[in-house]
Design a protein around this motif. Structure first.
Motif, PDB file in Angstrom:
ATOM      1  N   HIS A  41       0.842  -1.199   0.000  1.00  0.00           N
ATOM      2  CA  HIS A  41       0.000   0.000   0.000  1.00  0.00           C
ATOM      3  C   HIS A  41       0.883   1.258   0.000  1.00  0.00           C
ATOM      4  O   HIS A  41       0.586   2.231  -0.690  1.00  0.00           O
ATOM      5  N   GLU A  42       1.954   1.218   0.777  1.00  0.00           N
ATOM      6  CA  GLU A  42       2.864   2.359   0.891  1.00  0.00           C
ATOM      7  C   GLU A  42       3.451   2.753  -0.472  1.00  0.00           C
ATOM      8  O   GLU A  42       3.461   3.927  -0.834  1.00  0.00           O
ATOM      9  N   TRP A  43       3.946   1.776  -1.223  1.00  0.00           N
ATOM     10  CA  TRP A  43       4.544   2.057  -2.538  1.00  0.00           C
ATOM     11  C   TRP A  43       3.497   2.559  -3.523  1.00  0.00           C
ATOM     12  O   TRP A  43       3.728   3.526  -4.253  1.00  0.00           O
ATOM     13  N   GLN A  44       2.354   1.931  -3.535  1.00  0.00           N
ATOM     14  CA  GLN A  44       1.298   2.328  -4.468  1.00  0.00           C
ATOM     15  C   GLN A  44       0.771   3.721  -4.127  1.00  0.00           C
ATOM     16  O   GLN A  44       0.453   4.507  -5.015  1.00  0.00           O
ATOM     17  N   LYS A  45       0.693   4.057  -2.846  1.00  0.00           N
ATOM     18  CA  LYS A  45       0.276   5.398  -2.434  1.00  0.00           C
ATOM     19  C   LYS A  45       1.295   6.436  -2.905  1.00  0.00           C
ATOM     20  O   LYS A  45       0.928   7.506  -3.388  1.00  0.00           O
ATOM     21  N   LYS A  46       2.570   6.113  -2.780  1.00  0.00           N
ATOM     22  CA  LYS A  46       3.646   7.006  -3.238  1.00  0.00           C
ATOM     23  C   LYS A  46       3.511   7.278  -4.739  1.00  0.00           C
ATOM     24  O   LYS A  46       3.668   8.409  -5.197  1.00  0.00           O
ATOM     25  N   ILE A  47       3.191   6.255  -5.497  1.00  0.00           N
ATOM     26  CA  ILE A  47       3.003   6.401  -6.941  1.00  0.00           C
ATOM     27  C   ILE A  47       1.808   7.306  -7.232  1.00  0.00           C
ATOM     28  O   ILE A  47       1.886   8.215  -8.067  1.00  0.00           O
ATOM     29  N   ARG A  48       0.681   7.083  -6.545  1.00  0.00           N
ATOM     30  CA  ARG A  48      -0.515   7.920  -6.752  1.00  0.00           C
ATOM     31  C   ARG A  48      -0.233   9.382  -6.416  1.00  0.00           C
ATOM     32  O   ARG A  48      -0.641  10.286  -7.144  1.00  0.00           O
ATOM     33  N   GLU A  49       0.478   9.621  -5.316  1.00  0.00           N
ATOM     34  CA  GLU A  49       0.799  10.985  -4.911  1.00  0.00           C
ATOM     35  C   GLU A  49       1.728  11.656  -5.921  1.00  0.00           C
ATOM     36  O   GLU A  49       1.555  12.830  -6.247  1.00  0.00           O
ATOM     37  N   SER A  50       2.684  10.918  -6.419  1.00  0.00           N
ATOM     38  CA  SER A  50       3.610  11.452  -7.414  1.00  0.00           C
ATOM     39  C   SER A  50       2.874  11.819  -8.704  1.00  0.00           C
ATOM     40  O   SER A  50       3.107  12.875  -9.299  1.00  0.00           O
ATOM     41  N   LYS A  51       1.974  10.943  -9.132  1.00  0.00           N
ATOM     42  CA  LYS A  51       1.181  11.182 -10.341  1.00  0.00           C
ATOM     43  C   LYS A  51       0.271  12.394 -10.155  1.00  0.00           C
ATOM     44  O   LYS A  51       0.147  13.237 -11.048  1.00  0.00           O
ATOM     45  N   ALA A  52      -0.363  12.509  -8.981  1.00  0.00           N
ATOM     46  CA  ALA A  52      -1.241  13.649  -8.698  1.00  0.00           C
ATOM     47  C   ALA A  52      -0.441  14.946  -8.706  1.00  0.00           C
ATOM     48  O   ALA A  52      -0.884  15.951  -9.277  1.00  0.00           O
ATOM     49  N   TYR A  53       0.745  14.936  -8.107  1.00  0.00           N
ATOM     50  CA  TYR A  53       1.603  16.124  -8.084  1.00  0.00           C
ATOM     51  C   TYR A  53       1.943  16.566  -9.506  1.00  0.00           C
ATOM     52  O   TYR A  53       1.837  17.739  -9.843  1.00  0.00           O
TER      53      TYR A  53
END
Length: 109
Positions: A48-60
């Motif tokens: 979950h941690e890695w996938q959340k990091k990816i989502r946040e990076s994409k949103a940014y």
């Protein structure tokens, strides 16, 4: 079986089975993992941690592009600079109220 993103900057996804804890790779994915230094981190990629990091990076990235298009690059850079200053200012709320007021010097609402 679920598809799990590897990086925010890539459309490659690995197939992950929660039932057996297995990961399947398609063409090019192993080379991408090696190139990014992630080949030894397959278990972490499905967290979950890695996938959340990816989502946040994409949103940014998406919001940055939206603001650049809306304001223009020079104004966007200036707005970011002002925002950084404002966030660290102890009078942030009062400054925002002043800026948002139609007439900050009026006794009327």
């Amino acid at each position: 079986m679920q598809k799990v993103k590897i990086l925010a900057s890539s459309e490659h996804r690995i197939d992950y089975s929660t039932v057996v804890g297995g990961v399947w790779l398609d063409k090019g994915e192993w080379n991408l993992l090696k190139a990014e230094g992630l080949a030894g981190s397959l278990n972490f990629l499905v967290t979950h941690e890695w996938q959340k990091k990816i989502r946040e990076s994409k949103a940014y990235k998406n919001f940055s592009e939206m603001y650049k298009n809306k304001f223009g690059e020079d104004l966007y850079d200036k707005v970011k600079e002002v925002r950084e200053w404002l966030i660290s200012n102890e009078n942030k709320s009062d400054i925002l109220a002043y800026l948002n007021a139609e007439d900050p010097y009026s006794a009327e609402r």
